[in-house]
Design an enzyme around this catalytic site. Structure first.
Site, short mmCIF file in Angstrom:
data_model
loop_
_atom_site.label_atom_id
_atom_site.label_comp_id
_atom_site.label_asym_id
_atom_site.label_seq_id
_atom_site.Cartn_x
_atom_site.Cartn_y
_atom_site.Cartn_z
N GLN A 210 0.82 -1.20 0.00
CA GLN A 210 0.00 0.00 0.00
C GLN A 210 0.86 1.26 0.00
OE1 GLN A 210 -2.34 -2.04 3.48
NE2 GLN A 210 -3.34 -0.09 3.06
N PHE A 241 -5.87 -4.03 3.50
CA PHE A 241 -6.58 -3.67 4.74
C PHE A 241 -5.68 -3.04 5.80
CE2 PHE A 241 -8.32 -7.69 2.98
CZ PHE A 241 -9.43 -7.14 2.35
N GLU A 245 0.77 -1.94 4.61
CA GLU A 245 1.23 -0.56 4.68
C GLU A 245 2.71 -0.53 5.07
OE1 GLU A 245 -1.31 2.17 6.76
OE2 GLU A 245 0.26 3.67 6.92
N ARG A 323 -5.10 7.90 16.92
CA ARG A 323 -6.43 7.81 16.30
C ARG A 323 -7.44 7.20 17.27
NH1 ARG A 323 -9.28 8.45 11.47
NH2 ARG A 323 -7.50 9.56 10.61
N ARG A 355 -7.46 -1.33 8.87
CA ARG A 355 -8.72 -0.61 8.62
C ARG A 355 -9.36 -0.04 9.89
NH1 ARG A 355 -12.90 -3.64 4.57
NH2 ARG A 355 -13.59 -1.83 3.41
N PHE A 357 -7.55 1.77 12.15
CA PHE A 357 -6.30 2.32 12.67
C PHE A 357 -6.45 2.86 14.08
CE2 PHE A 357 -2.49 5.15 12.27
CZ PHE A 357 -1.63 4.30 11.62
N ALA A 524 -5.90 5.24 5.61
CA ALA A 524 -6.72 6.24 6.29
C ALA A 524 -7.94 6.65 5.45
CB ALA A 524 -5.88 7.48 6.66
N GLU A 726 -12.74 2.98 5.70
CA GLU A 726 -12.74 2.51 7.08
C GLU A 726 -14.06 2.68 7.85
OE1 GLU A 726 -9.27 5.05 7.47
OE2 GLU A 726 -8.33 3.48 8.65
#
Lengths: 777, 467
Positions: A210, A241, A245, A323, A355, A357, A524, A726
């Protein structure tokens, strides 16, 4: 009740807002869509395999590769010592290693890798590597880490008002503790990368990632190269998902080191078990709260701890915790509040993006609290929720100081409640329970407010590259990656809209660090917001030049040039889009442009946990009905009704798929998906035989997902759309709350439900047994 | 040694060079470069590797190509996702339906779903949700939430399928491989027992749904594999007044119609073993010979007092099912013996049979607890109980204390007062990834509460699956 997608409203036939099909749909169903493992490769390509630590924490006294190198076909074997550059692939903090150096910190930690002519030989070689471990003391639970204050990053504290004084002053105080488990991404395509050495130490990397830029940086660090010698490309992933990342960099980095060492192309594709053992997952959280309320259930003061199980290193844990802190409020006004976020270090695989986060965990925390408050006060949970909703013009500032300017939560929850006749539904559930002694139903709703933008403002930028060719066909490239979410077709629709041509004229190309540099992760939920705007910017630049040529050609003012349905008009004259492109070329006007976008208005002060981290919020609401068997703890989700705000959806068909898929994935996190480590620290759920994601039967038989109508984003996003990846995952909290409701039905009124997530049969039965013997004072 | 002969997407194939322990998936993706078929897990649980196989005597069946050894497809027709669309590129109905319902996102699971749906459509089944979920239980999707895939399945159910050629199925060979690695597929019981006697360390392969894992997960390369699947005597299903008899190579799929008729509760449990892909290959005898403590059929066979017929080159003997499993993954099979048949006596007057399976997911999950009961009542009193559990001990185990506590009692919930203590006398289960020990004890006792409610005059509580 599935609303048919609205007709296209853009001027182009299939531009913005049209329910255009996924660009690879035919490729998917015919098997012709090419994933990395399907690529034809040079004949001298090596296959690779990892050696994973069998200890959760051990000093590596020696790693003997000789037996591996003796396996016929094995060409190269590496440890951290073979890394020519810096052993650093940390996405945020420095010196997080690709291969364990000196110490292994979790069972599954990659400590060596082997490349061979065949996959079989590589795996055989990896199995023969002899590692001399000196076991070290382990910390395997969040509780132990809290006790020893072992963190991978400093605590984050978000405070507003005077929570201590307000707690003391509150008429009623409650406290509670709840846990939620982690979650494996279980992308169907496992982690994979191909590294191909080129001239002068160049490295071409194909990575299922990603975040191609981070792979580029990681590979460059490992090989000791400047970034311009590493090119990373990805056309599509078989699901990600969040799991690809930062984690993809580990795989690509090791492949690149093997390729550099052997001088041959190397493919590293993890077996599913290795993938699940070696790479990070969603963070489990331990949540403790102390809340002060009034008799009507209004939250007056809150002191909450969110302790994330980070695993062995920081990776992305600090922003995940941020988050989580930023979503503890969900939709609720918290006048006096302190939320402490802790990133606990354990000797388990380092947890990572997934997903939501941290948002799902923060929201689970407040929803568990609201559920406890409502049961304590013997009030309907929806009543307690509504009394705490953010106001409009008052009580509208989040704990981190951002004013909620786009609040539509009452509209969203109200529309859902009316559409599904909540009172009638509740009556039916109660009537069933009155007659059913063993199987009990539960019903719950949940509102969701989710902040859109990366918390770190810097990351909210994107680039794109658009070429128009002289036949009018368009080549589109941008920094976003396609993992199935439909980003590519959405951005293509944006470009089609800009040129007023059909989306079929746009050719979508693989993401490459060589085409668009210095990108952010596709994460995000921001992919279409950021890359759509960047591509729009590029397309508008070219369109402007084309309009000038058209104006000059037909001698009309440029503002009178109109692009419409594949043609360009100058009063009564017109050219096909391709004819104008040809004309531009002949007049030596550039038909290529980069585009760039940075999200406006956002700022964030990490030291004080305050600012405006989000450009806007997206809203949703869900109601779910479940049934549990109070003899066995088994459960079924019977019905789910979802309403999701997508702004003016860029593509209602794609968005519907995101809503449904996110909900089912969230349902899995909260019900059947359980990560289980044995007392020695070994993960025992490392394949689909032991780790159970939802199957088709687990989807509620009555399942209706709808997009909120007539709700354009009040902020100037790309065609007033909103992000969707998300937020709907958190709608699945309704399922977990409904299970709690079903459990509550066998206890005395007012009793607290003690149920963690995931709600496996073991946990549900235990909760049932606890509440049955619970006494209300 | 002979070539493995089959048709692949309508074209005849004779493959001599490939080692016989090569999986069908690796062969398709590697040797044939048919990369539409995906590897998602290599353990038969995700379905991304699903292809369709037809034997000369049967219709298309979905199978997990990751678990099949190449010689297992000898004499069959194989269709992969590349073989679905017409030569002119026109999509097959299942493909068209998946496209039209927006049922693909990342697309990695899609070829497997397409093949599962292809087999489903060829089975001529109705568009009933229960059938569709059964057909799709072997395929995982992580993106869509399944709703559009199920919709696509509804669209193609009951429509005459687009023809995909099965013609040209080659005659079967019996030996494959080279001197290093041999695969035998004998076609008589005498040949089978002779081979088993000659190669006592050989793998005896039923469907390979468990042994296939030893190849994919542990990289084992057995020197000799002997398949039971071609032996006609072992494919027999015999229904007589004194027994329902399944030959040792009868698959779950083949057994199901007979179990439906005789023991519906057993059949319902078998439908939760693996997936159709697994049940099309896996055998009842294999599940028994495996002697796993969490096998789903052993408790049923033991509670039903089945008899296991064992055959060797020198003769036949019979032992009760409850004496067949002798320890953790240990059986009473002697060297040279194979399971010839499983004989299940019918229920007599006053007898009921009920089986339960508890797991985190309804479909295609390994049991935390599995329980099977044969209840014999006379005038409201329990005259006999055979109670067997899986997941509670190192082997499938009899609940002797439970049987003793209840036998002779009135068959009502009032007799269950001491049942938790009886279960605790019978079992000391473990905590593991499937459930905690305390859950297992509580649920094992509660299953008896459900059993009584469902088989006595007490009102039967609703079941989740009925909602």
């Amino acid at each position: 009740m599935n609303a048919p997608p609205p007709p296209p409203t853009g001027t182009a036939r299939r531009g913005a807002h049209a329910a255009v099909r996924h660009d690879s749909a035919v490729g998917h169903v015919t098997g012709r869509a090419v994933y990395l493992d399907d690529m034809p490769l040079p004949p001298n390509t090596l296959e690779a395999a990892l050696v994973l630590s069998t200890h959760p924490h051990a000093r590596l006294r020696g790693i003997d590769l000789s037996a591996a190198l003796a396996v016929p076909g094995v060409v190269a074997a590496i440890t951290a010592d073979d890394i020519p550059g810096r052993n650093d692939i940390g996405p945020i903090l420095r010196d997080e290693p690709a291969l364990a150096a000196g110490v292994a910190e979790y069972a599954g930690h990659p400590i060596a890798a082997v490349a061979a002519d065949t996959l079989e030989a590589a795996r055989e070689g990896a199995a023969r590597v002899v590692v001399d471990y000196e076991p070290l003391p382990t910390v395997l639970t969040v509780e132990e880490a809290l006790e020893h204050k072992l963190y991978v990053a400093p605590p984050q504290i978000m405070t507003r008002g005077d929570p201590d004084a307000a707690l003391v002053a509150a008429p009623i105080r409650l406290s509670g503790e709840v846990r939620c488990g982690g979650q494996d991404h279980f992308y169907l395509e496992g982690q994979i990368a191909i590294a191909i050495p080129g001239e002068d130490r160049d490295m071409q990397v194909y990575s299922s990632t990603q975040h191609p830029t981070e792979v580029q940086h990681g590979v460059a660090h490992l090989l000791g190269l400047p970034f311009n010698q590493v090119t990373v490309e990805v056309r599509r992933m078989g699901g990600a998902f969040g799991g690809k990342e930062s984690q993809a960099t580990i795989i690509a980095g090791i492949a690149a080191v093997l390729a550099a060492k052997s001088g041959r192309p190397v493919k590293l594709r993890l077996a599913r078990d290795d993938d699940m053992l070696a790479t990070g997952k969603r963070h489990p959280f331990l949540i403790r709260y102390d809340v002060g309320i009034d008799a009507e259930g209004r939250i007056l003061a809150l002191d909450m701890m969110l302790a994330a199980d980070a695993g062995n290193i920081a990776d992305l844990t600090p922003p995940v915790v941020t988050r989580a802190l930023c979503h503890v409020d969900n939709c609720y006004w918290l006048p006096h509040v302190r939320v402490t976020g802790l990133a606990c270090k354990t000797h388990k695989v380092s947890n990572t993006a997934f997903r939501g986060f941290g948002g799902p965990q923060g929201m689970l925390a407040i929803e568990a609290l609201v559920d406890d408050v409502a049961r304590h006060l013997r009030l309907p949970a929806d009543t307690v929720r509504a009394r705490n909703f953010y106001g409009v013009g008052r009580n509208n500032v989040t704990p981190y100081g951002m004013t909620v300017e786009d609040n539509i939560i009452e509209r969203v929850t109200g529309e859902l409640a009316r559409a599904v006749d909540l009172p009638g539904w509740r009556a039916a559930v109660d009537a069933f329970n009155a007659k059913s002694p063993v199987v009990k139903k539960g019903l719950a709703t949940v509102p969701v407010k989710f902040g859109i933008s990366f918390n770190l403002p810097t990351l909210n930028q994107a680039g794109a590259l658009v070429h128009v060719y002289t036949d009018g066909s368009v080549h589109l490239n941008h920094g976003g990656t396609e993992m199935g979410q439909g980003l590519f077709v959405k951005v293509a629709q944006v470009v089609a809209e800009a040129f007023s041509i059909d989306v079929s004229m746009i050719r979508i190309s693989a993401t490459s660090t060589g085409k668009v540099p210095n990108t952010s992760a596709t994460a995000a939920s921001s992919g279409s917001d950021l890359n759509g705007m960047a591509a729009l910017n590029a397309a508008q630049t070219i369109r402007g030049r084309m309009a000038e040529v058209m104006a000059e050609r037909f001698a009309v003012p440029v503002e009178e040039i109109a692009f419409d349905d594949g043609r360009v008009f100058a009063r009564n004259e017109s050219l096909a889009f391709g004819e104008l492109a040809q004309l531009c070329w002949s007049r030596r006007v550039s038909l290529s442009s980069t585009g760039f976008y940075r999200t406006p208005k956002i700022h964030w002060d990490a030291a004080t946990c305050t600012g405006r981290p989000f450009f806007y919020f997206t809203y949703g609401a869900a109601a779910a009905e479940v049934a549990i068997d109070t003899l066995t703890g088994e459960l079924r989700v019977l019905r789910a009704e979802l309403l999701q705000d997508c702004g003016a959806s860029l593509n209602p068909a794609i968005d519907l798929g995101q809503i449904e898929g996110a909900f089912v994935q969230g349902m899995g996190w909260l019900t059947s998906e359980e990560l289980w480590w044995d007392p020695s620290g070994a993960l025992r759920t490392h394949g689909p035989s032991t780790y159970k994601i939802p199957g088709s039967r687990d989807v509620p038989p009555v399942f209706n997902a709808r997009l909120l109508a007539d709700a354009p984003n009040r902020e100037a996003t790309v065609f007033r759309s909103k992000a969707v990846g998300e937020p709907p995952l958190m709608l699945a909290l309704s399922v977990w709350l409904a299970i709690r409701d079903a459990v509550a039905s066998v206890g005395p009124v007012g009793a607290k439900v003690e149920l963690d997530a995931p709600a496996t049969p073991t946990r549900v039965l235990a909760a049932v047994e606890r509440i049955r013997v619970c006494e209300i004072l | 040694m002979a070539a493995v002969r089959f048709t692949l997407n309508g074209r005849p194939v004779a493959e001599e060079r490939v080692p016989p322990t090569t999986t069908l998936l690796d062969y398709l993706r590697g040797t044939r470069r048919l990369t539409g078929t995906k590897e998602g897990c290599a353990e038969g649980d995700c379905g991304a590797c699903t292809v369709a196989v037809a034997r000369p005597d049967g219709g298309w069946q979905a199978v997990n190509s990751c678990l099949m050894l190449l010689p297992q497809v000898d004499g069959t027709a194989v269709v992969t996702v590349e073989g679905l669309a017409a030569a002119d590129g026109t999509l097959h109905q299942v493909q068209q339906a998946l496209v039209e319902t927006d049922a693909t996102q990342c697309g990695f699971c899609t070829p497997g779903f397409a093949m599962a749906m292809f087999a489903f459509q060829h089975g001529g089944e109705p568009a009933e949700d229960d059938r569709i979920h059964e057909a799709l239980a072997g395929n995982l999707c992580r993106c869509t939430g399944y709703r559009p895939i199920v919709d696509a399945c509804r669209r193609i159910a009951g429509i005459a399928p687009t023809t995909v050629p099965t013609a040209g199925i080659a005659p079967a060979s019996e030996t494959f491989g080279d001197d290093g690695h041999r695969f035998f597929a004998p076609s008589t019981l005498a040949d089978l027992t002779a081979l088993v006697e000659r190669y006592p360390d050989a793998w005896l392969l039923g469907g390979g749904t468990d042994l296939g894992l030893a190849v994919t997960k542990q990289r084992q390369r057995p020197t000799v594999v002997i398949s039971t699947s071609r032996v006609p005597e072992l494919k027999r299903i015999t229904v007589t007044d004194d027994a329902l008899e399944f030959g040792g190579a009868v698959t779950y799929t083949e057994a199901l119609p007979h179990l439906d008729a005789a023991f519906p509760s057993f059949a319902a449990l078998v439908r939760r073993i693996g997936s159709r892909q697994i049940r099309n290959l896996g055998t009842l005898a294999g599940n028994l010979a495996n002697a796993s403590p969490i096998g789903d059929t052993p408790p049923c066979l033991m509670a039903l007092d089945a008899e296991i017929v064992l055959r060797s080159a020198t003769g036949q003997r019979r032992i009760p099912a409850d004496r067949f499993i002798t320890g953790y993954r240990q059986t009473a099979l002697r060297p040279g013996e194979v399971i010839e048949a499983i004989r299940i006596p019918p229920l007599r007057a006053g007898q009921r049979f009920v089986a339960y399976k508890l797991s985190k997911r309804f479909d295609q999950d390994i049991s935390a607890v599995v329980a099977a009961f044969r209840v014999t009542t006379k005038a409201g009193t329990l005259s006999d109980l055979r109670a067997f559990y899986g997941g509670m001990a190192a082997t499938t185990a009899r609940a002797a204390a439970v049987e003793a506590a209840l036998t002779g009692q009135l068959w009502t919930s009032a007799s269950l007062a001491g049942i938790d203590a009886a279960v605790a006398r019978d079992f000391a289960p473990l905590d593991d990834q499937r459930a905690t020990a305390s859950y297992r004890l509580a649920a094992a006792a509660n299953l008896l509460r459900r059993l009584v409610a469902e088989t006595s005059d007490d009102p039967a509580p609703v079941r989740l699956e009925a909602l």
